[in-house]
Design a protein around this motif. Structure first.
Motif, PDB file in Angstrom:
ATOM      1  N   ALA A 164       1.077  -1.441   0.006  1.00 38.96           N
ATOM      2  CA  ALA A 164       0.411  -0.353   0.117  1.00 38.96           C
ATOM      3  C   ALA A 164       1.346   1.316  -0.059  1.00 38.96           C
ATOM      4  N   CYS A 165       2.257   1.152  -0.297  1.00 42.06           N
ATOM      5  CA  CYS A 165       3.319   2.665   0.243  1.00 42.06           C
ATOM      6  C   CYS A 165       3.780   3.050  -1.117  1.00 42.06           C
ATOM      7  N   PRO A 166       3.732   4.478  -0.377  1.00 44.34           N
ATOM      8  CA  PRO A 166       3.550   5.131  -1.965  1.00 44.34           C
ATOM      9  C   PRO A 166       5.052   5.521  -1.455  1.00 44.34           C
ATOM     10  N   ALA A 167       5.952   4.748  -0.760  1.00 40.30           N
ATOM     11  CA  ALA A 167       7.286   5.318  -0.942  1.00 40.30           C
ATOM     12  C   ALA A 167       8.171   4.767  -0.954  1.00 40.30           C
ATOM     13  N   VAL A 168       7.154   3.223  -1.061  1.00 39.14           N
ATOM     14  CA  VAL A 168       8.330   2.339  -1.585  1.00 39.14           C
ATOM     15  C   VAL A 168       7.566   2.368  -2.704  1.00 39.14           C
ATOM     16  N   ALA A 173      15.073   3.127  -2.263  1.00 33.86           N
ATOM     17  CA  ALA A 173      15.257   2.476  -1.086  1.00 33.86           C
ATOM     18  C   ALA A 173      15.438   3.188  -0.164  1.00 33.86           C
ATOM     19  N   PHE A 174      13.746   3.179   0.154  1.00 35.79           N
ATOM     20  CA  PHE A 174      13.217   3.668   1.437  1.00 35.79           C
ATOM     21  C   PHE A 174      12.670   1.860   1.767  1.00 35.79           C
ATOM     22  N   PRO A 175      13.236   1.113   3.186  1.00 35.47           N
ATOM     23  CA  PRO A 175      13.034   0.261   3.226  1.00 35.47           C
ATOM     24  C   PRO A 175      11.606   0.321   3.564  1.00 35.47           C
ATOM     25  N   GLY A 176      10.023   0.057   3.826  1.00 39.27           N
ATOM     26  CA  GLY A 176       9.312   0.255   4.264  1.00 39.27           C
ATOM     27  C   GLY A 176       8.385  -0.249   4.994  1.00 39.27           C
ATOM     28  N   PRO A 177       7.241   0.426   5.462  1.00 40.92           N
ATOM     29  CA  PRO A 177       6.949   0.485   6.984  1.00 40.92           C
ATOM     30  C   PRO A 177       6.507  -0.877   8.161  1.00 40.92           C
ATOM     31  N   MET A 178       6.972  -2.122   7.417  1.00 37.63           N
ATOM     32  CA  MET A 178       6.825  -2.863   8.195  1.00 37.63           C
ATOM     33  C   MET A 178       8.426  -3.076   8.736  1.00 37.63           C
ATOM     34  N   LEU A 209      12.238   9.579   4.259  1.00 38.52           N
ATOM     35  CA  LEU A 209      11.436   9.451   2.364  1.00 38.52           C
ATOM     36  C   LEU A 209       9.881   9.178   3.086  1.00 38.52           C
ATOM     37  N   CYS A 210       9.540   9.012   4.645  1.00 40.37           N
ATOM     38  CA  CYS A 210       8.345   8.603   4.412  1.00 40.37           C
ATOM     39  C   CYS A 210       6.958   9.860   4.670  1.00 40.37           C
ATOM     40  N   LEU A 211       6.226   8.867   3.713  1.00 41.72           N
ATOM     41  CA  LEU A 211       5.546  10.692   3.387  1.00 41.72           C
ATOM     42  C   LEU A 211       4.533  10.689   4.790  1.00 41.72           C
ATOM     43  N   ARG A 212       4.376  10.133   5.814  1.00 48.02           N
ATOM     44  CA  ARG A 212       3.048  10.413   7.075  1.00 48.02           C
ATOM     45  C   ARG A 212       1.680  10.568   6.577  1.00 48.02           C
ATOM     46  N   CYS A 213       1.480   9.756   4.718  1.00 48.39           N
ATOM     47  CA  CYS A 213      -0.012   9.870   4.976  1.00 48.39           C
ATOM     48  C   CYS A 213      -1.042   8.311   5.004  1.00 48.39           C
ATOM     49  N   HIS A 214       0.074   7.663   5.830  1.00 47.17           N
ATOM     50  CA  HIS A 214      -0.850   6.590   7.219  1.00 47.17           C
ATOM     51  C   HIS A 214      -1.115   5.730   6.277  1.00 47.17           C
ATOM     52  N   LEU A 215      -1.527   5.076   5.269  1.00 47.86           N
ATOM     53  CA  LEU A 215      -1.894   4.396   4.342  1.00 47.86           C
ATOM     54  C   LEU A 215      -1.650   3.002   4.023  1.00 47.86           C
ATOM     55  N   CYS A 216      -0.096   2.913   5.227  1.00 48.61           N
ATOM     56  CA  CYS A 216       0.562   1.215   5.588  1.00 48.61           C
ATOM     57  C   CYS A 216      -0.645   0.847   6.988  1.00 48.61           C
ATOM     58  N   THR A 217      -0.918   2.584   7.549  1.00 51.96           N
ATOM     59  CA  THR A 217      -2.087   1.671   8.825  1.00 51.96           C
ATOM     60  C   THR A 217      -3.247   1.251   8.665  1.00 51.96           C
ATOM     61  N   PRO A 226       2.146   1.413  11.646  1.00 62.34           N
ATOM     62  CA  PRO A 226       3.387   1.254  11.251  1.00 62.34           C
ATOM     63  C   PRO A 226       3.510   2.806  10.847  1.00 62.34           C
ATOM     64  N   SER A 227       3.004   3.627  10.366  1.00 60.61           N
ATOM     65  CA  SER A 227       2.639   4.982  10.436  1.00 60.61           C
ATOM     66  C   SER A 227       3.258   5.641  11.814  1.00 60.61           C
ATOM     67  N   GLU A 228       2.430   5.105  13.142  1.00 60.74           N
ATOM     68  CA  GLU A 228       2.562   5.633  13.919  1.00 60.74           C
ATOM     69  C   GLU A 228       3.975   5.491  14.261  1.00 60.74           C
ATOM     70  N   ARG A 229       4.216   4.410  14.165  1.00 58.69           N
ATOM     71  CA  ARG A 229       5.964   3.745  14.866  1.00 58.69           C
ATOM     72  C   ARG A 229       6.977   4.918  14.057  1.00 58.69           C
ATOM     73  N   ILE A 230       7.234   5.432  13.349  1.00 57.82           N
ATOM     74  CA  ILE A 230       7.923   5.741  11.480  1.00 57.82           C
ATOM     75  C   ILE A 230       7.987   7.017  12.531  1.00 57.82           C
ATOM     76  N   ARG A 231       6.983   7.857  12.622  1.00 59.87           N
ATOM     77  CA  ARG A 231       7.002   9.046  13.114  1.00 59.87           C
ATOM     78  C   ARG A 231       7.407   9.293  14.584  1.00 59.87           C
TER      79      ARG A 231
HETATM   80  S1  SF4 Z   1       2.826   6.904   6.015  1.00 58.18           S
HETATM   81 FE1  SF4 Z   1       3.008   4.436   6.128  1.00 58.18          FE
HETATM   82  S2  SF4 Z   1       2.158   4.406   3.549  1.00 58.18           S
HETATM   83 FE2  SF4 Z   1       2.417   6.126   3.921  1.00 58.18          FE
HETATM   84  S3  SF4 Z   1       4.658   6.542   2.769  1.00 58.18           S
HETATM   85 FE3  SF4 Z   1       4.699   6.480   4.862  1.00 58.18          FE
HETATM   86  S4  SF4 Z   1       5.127   3.809   5.484  1.00 58.18           S
HETATM   87 FE4  SF4 Z   1       4.619   5.113   3.466  1.00 58.18          FE
END
Ligand code: SF4
Ligand code: SF4
Ligand code: FES
Length: 324
Positions: A164-168, A173-178, A209-217, A226-231
Motif C-alpha cells: 500500500a505504501c507510495p514511498a516504496v 531506497a525506502f525500507p517500507g513500513p513493516m 522518505l516516509c510521506l506520513r500518508c498512513h496508508l500502511c496503518t 507502522p506509520s505511528e511508529r515511523i513518526r
Molecule cells: S505513512 Fe506508511 S504508507 Fe505512507 S509513506 Fe509512510 S510508510 Fe508508506
C-alpha cells in the motif's frame, strides 16, 4: 434452512511471465455464502474451474501472513476478507497481486525486496561482544518496558503495508513500513546496545522518505500502526542527532514555521532544509513556482488565533516516545 448464497463474479489477474503471453483478467463465477473468505473462493476456483491458478497461502487463519493480495484495489488478507461486503460494495471482486513487488505468476509476487529491507534493519538484539552479559544474569524486562513495543509484536510480515505504501513505489531506497516498525521494536528494547547506531543509520537509509500518508496503518490487518511508529522513530532520530540530516531539518523547520505564524513560510522552509547553497541549486524550480504562485515570496502574516496554535504545541510537545 439452507444458507442463502450470493453470486460472486471474481475477476482474477492472470500472468505467467515465464510462459509468455500478456497479463489479463479472467472472470470466474460461483455461488457461495456471503461470509466465505476470498481465499476460500479462490481455492474453490482452483479446485473446480482452473487448477493452474497460482497463489500463496498457508494457515487460512490470518496468522501466517502468506495470502496478502489486492482485493478490489485494497491490500488485504484473502483469508480474512469475506466476499459478501465486497460484492455489496463493488458488484464484483477484482483480485490482483500485491503492488510494489514484481509478479512471479498470477497472484504470487517476488518478496525479495521486502525481506531484504527487513534484514537491513538488523531485526535482532545487538549486544556488545566486548561486554557480554554476565553468566546467569537475567535479561528480563519490566511490563512497562514491554509496553514500549506498542503493537509491533503483532506483525505477521504479510507485506500488505508494503504493497500500500507510495514511498516504496516512488523510491526503492525506502525500507517500507513493516521494516521500520521492526526497527522501532529494537530501538525501544532496553536490552539492545545499538540504539544510537540504529537511529543514526536509519536517517540516511530512508527514514525521511516516509510521506506520513498512513496508508500502511489503514492496510495493516493486525493494527500494528507502522506509520505511528515511523513518526516515533523520526522524533527519536532528531533527539539522537538533531537536525543534521536533510529530512530532520525539514521536519524541524516545518514545525517552527507553523509555530511562529500558524502557516507555512515556504521560502524560509527551503532555506532551513537546504541552507543557502542548497537553495541556490533549487532557484530554477523556485522561479517556476513563484511565477505560478507569486505570494510564496511574501512573508506570511501571523494568523488570527496564533495563541491557540501555541497551546496545541505545548500540549503536543512531550518527551519523544520510547526515549530512555
Ligand atoms: S505513512 Fe506508511 S504508507 Fe505512507 S509513506 Fe509512510 S510508510 Fe508508506
Ligand atoms: S505491519 Fe501489518 S501490514 Fe505490515 S507486514 Fe506487519 S502485519 Fe502486515
Ligand atoms: S493464509 Fe495465512 S494469513 Fe491468510
Amino acid at each position: 434452512m439452507p444458507e442463502k448464497l450470493v453470486t460472486a463474479h471474481v475477476d482474477v489477474f492472470r500472468h505467467d511471465p515465464a510462459g509468455g503471453g500478456a497479463p489479463r483478467y479472467q472472470r470466474f463465477t460461483l455461488e457461495l455464502p456471503p461470509h466465505t473468505p476470498v481465499l476460500t473462493a479462490l481455492l474453490r476456483i482452483r479446485a473446480e474451474q482452473d487448477p493452474s491458478l497460482t497463489l500463496r497461502y498457508s494457515c487460512r487463519s490470518a496468522i501466517c501472513g502468506s495470502c496478502a493480495m489486492q482485493i478490489n484495489s485494497k491490500s488485504r488478507l484473502a483469508c480474512q476478507t469475506p466476499i459478501g461486503p465486497e460484492i455489496a460494495e463493488h458488484g464484483r471482486i477484482v483480485i490482483e497481486p500485491m503492488r510494489n513487488q514484481a509478479g512471479v505468476r498470477d497472484l504470487v509476487v517476488d518478496q525479495t525486496p521486502f525481506w531484504e529491507a527487513y534484514d537491513r534493519m538488523r531485526p535482532h538484539l545487538i549486544t556488545d561482544p566486548l561486554r557480554p552479559m554476565p553468566e546467569g544474569r537475567e535479561t528480563s524486562m519490566t511490563p512497562a518496558q514491554v509496553e514500549q513495543f506498542r503493537e509491533t509484536p503483532r506483525c505477521i510480515s504479510c507485506a500488505a503495508c508494503y504493497s500500500a505504501c507510495p514511498a516504496v513505489e516512488a523510491d526503492a531506497a525506502f525500507p517500507g513500513p513493516m521494516a521500520l516498525a521492526k526497527l522501532y521494536r529494537f530501538v525501544v528494547d532496553p536490552r539492545d546496545q545499538a540504539r544510537q547506531d540504529r537511529l543514526l543509520r536509519i536517517q540516511t537509509e530512508g527514514l525521511w522518505l516516509c510521506l506520513r500518508c498512513h496508508l500502511c496503518t489503514e492496510a495493516c490487518p493486525k493494527d500494528v500502526r507502522p506509520s505511528e511508529r515511523i513518526r516515533d522513530l523520526k522524533e527519536m532520530a532528531i533527539a539522537a542527532q538533531g537536525g543534521t540530516e536533510r529530512g530532520s531539518r525539514h521536519a524541524i523547520g516545518f514545525k517552527q514555521n507553523i509555530r511562529e505564524r500558524g502557516q507555512l513560510n515556504e521560502m524560509k522552509l527551503v532555506l532551513q532544509t537546504d541552507g543557502i547553497l542548497g537553495s541556490i541549486g533549487q532557484a530554477g524550480q523556485g522561479f517556476k513556482i513563484w511565477r505560478k504562485k507569486p505570494e510564496i515570496s511574501k512573508r506570511p502574516r501571523r494568523i488570527e488565533g496564533i495563541e491557540e496554535v501555541e497551546e496545541i504545541y505545548k500540549e503536543l510537545d512531550p518527551k519523544p516516545k520510547g526515549d530512555r
